[in-house]
Design a protein around this motif. Sequence first.
Motif, PDB file in Angstrom:
ATOM      1  N   GLN A 186     -55.415  33.935  22.597  1.00  0.00           N
ATOM      2  CA  GLN A 186     -56.865  33.962  22.412  1.00  0.00           C
ATOM      3  C   GLN A 186     -57.417  32.673  21.806  1.00  0.00           C
ATOM      4  OE1 GLN A 186     -58.421  36.509  23.713  1.00  0.00           O
ATOM      5  NE2 GLN A 186     -56.443  37.492  24.183  1.00  0.00           N
ATOM      6  N   ALA A 187     -56.540  31.761  21.420  1.00  0.00           N
ATOM      7  CA  ALA A 187     -56.999  30.519  20.780  1.00  0.00           C
ATOM      8  C   ALA A 187     -57.759  29.653  21.774  1.00  0.00           C
ATOM      9  CB  ALA A 187     -55.807  29.755  20.220  1.00  0.00           C
ATOM     10  N   SER A 188     -58.816  29.008  21.279  1.00  0.00           N
ATOM     11  CA  SER A 188     -59.630  28.144  22.134  1.00  0.00           C
ATOM     12  C   SER A 188     -58.985  26.765  22.243  1.00  0.00           C
ATOM     13  CB  SER A 188     -61.036  28.011  21.546  1.00  0.00           C
ATOM     14  OG  SER A 188     -60.993  27.367  20.277  1.00  0.00           O
ATOM     15  N   ALA A 189     -59.513  25.968  23.175  1.00  0.00           N
ATOM     16  CA  ALA A 189     -58.989  24.619  23.369  1.00  0.00           C
ATOM     17  C   ALA A 189     -59.195  23.772  22.115  1.00  0.00           C
ATOM     18  CB  ALA A 189     -59.659  23.970  24.574  1.00  0.00           C
ATOM     19  N   GLN A 190     -60.329  23.960  21.428  1.00  0.00           N
ATOM     20  CA  GLN A 190     -60.585  23.210  20.211  1.00  0.00           C
ATOM     21  C   GLN A 190     -59.592  23.578  19.109  1.00  0.00           C
ATOM     22  OE1 GLN A 190     -62.823  24.894  21.950  1.00  0.00           O
ATOM     23  NE2 GLN A 190     -64.186  23.289  22.774  1.00  0.00           N
ATOM     24  N   GLN A 191     -59.279  24.867  18.989  1.00  0.00           N
ATOM     25  CA  GLN A 191     -58.307  25.306  17.992  1.00  0.00           C
ATOM     26  C   GLN A 191     -56.914  24.756  18.288  1.00  0.00           C
ATOM     27  OE1 GLN A 191     -59.041  29.539  18.452  1.00  0.00           O
ATOM     28  NE2 GLN A 191     -60.012  29.649  16.432  1.00  0.00           N
ATOM     29  N   GLY A 203     -46.777  25.548  24.943  1.00  0.00           N
ATOM     30  CA  GLY A 203     -46.431  24.689  23.820  1.00  0.00           C
ATOM     31  C   GLY A 203     -46.413  25.444  22.507  1.00  0.00           C
ATOM     32  N   PRO A 204     -45.990  24.796  21.425  1.00  0.00           N
ATOM     33  CA  PRO A 204     -45.930  25.458  20.116  1.00  0.00           C
ATOM     34  C   PRO A 204     -47.276  25.995  19.648  1.00  0.00           C
ATOM     35  CG  PRO A 204     -44.746  23.365  20.088  1.00  0.00           C
ATOM     36  CD  PRO A 204     -45.494  23.422  21.377  1.00  0.00           C
ATOM     37  N   ALA A 205     -48.342  25.259  19.910  1.00  0.00           N
ATOM     38  CA  ALA A 205     -49.663  25.684  19.438  1.00  0.00           C
ATOM     39  C   ALA A 205     -50.066  27.016  20.058  1.00  0.00           C
ATOM     40  CB  ALA A 205     -50.703  24.611  19.759  1.00  0.00           C
ATOM     41  N   ARG A 206     -49.874  27.132  21.373  1.00  0.00           N
ATOM     42  CA  ARG A 206     -50.235  28.380  22.049  1.00  0.00           C
ATOM     43  C   ARG A 206     -49.324  29.519  21.585  1.00  0.00           C
ATOM     44  NH1 ARG A 206     -54.651  30.014  24.130  1.00  0.00           N
ATOM     45  NH2 ARG A 206     -54.855  28.131  25.418  1.00  0.00           N
TER      46      ARG A 206
END
Length: 319
Positions: A44-49, A35-38
Amino acid sequence: MTTFLYLTRRVLQAIVVIFIVTIVVFCLLHALPGGPARGILGPQASAQQLAAFNHDQGLDKPLPLQYVYYLGRLVHGDLGTSYTLNEPVAQLIVQRLPKTLVLTVLSAIVGLLLAIPLGMWQAVRRNKPVDYVATTLSFIAYSTPVYFLGLILVLVFSQLLPLFPPQAPQGDTLGQVFATPQGLVLPVVAGAASMVAVFSRYMRAATLENLSEDYVRTARAGGSRARSLLWRHVFRNSLTSVVAMLGYYVPVVFGGSLVVEQLFNYPGMGLLFWSAAQSSDYPVLLGCVLVIALATVVGTLLADIVQRIIDPRVKEGRS
């Protein structure tokens, strides 16, 4: 079909195509792995981020609603924010696009000024040695990659014969770019080479077609001079097909500018796109794709309008 109705129909078609383009770009954004967020925050982004980003950007809402919000941002000139440069994408494009337009327009002007008379000259001397030589050179120029041609130009005219600088003009404004016009010579030549090859072939074919028309034979029988007939009648009618192809050649010109700008370090939109691709800066990449797509639609529309002006006989079925 009257000219007004024809133009109205073409403008409506352009609006529909632009609407489809926005859908495609929106889908490309959501087709990114994870998705766009990833894609924007990185692996390296966490699920919360990811969840916080999706909430802030409205990406946790239904897709149709997201698309409505996306259209609203586009209407207000919001193309997102570059996460590597931390600047609005629209601002980056506004800064770079004029310089790319200067490069592409100059390349197109030089290319057409060479291609049109060359194509007519070949048509008049059809199947003669000069025609074969020009055709061979056109095929070589068309098949030569822009990057390779640019390297040859730098090697010959910057190293062996130090006539022009190997780097294009630098600066954030057009004034700074035009301050060193000699730096534009090699990028413009590299961008114009393929246009000369392509449009000289179109002009040759169109001129040959018009030379075989009845009105030409009638004018010749009436005593019209060959040079006058060629430039007053054949030239104008032959331009129709060339003008029609200009609009469709817009994405090719922008694609070539990407390579040319990267090779000569020219600070335009092509170099911006290249840098964004190296850093996976998706907002910038998609913003550039959207602008190029819109330029293609507008270029095609303008080509159709000019073609209609040059040749009012353009029919609905040919549009």
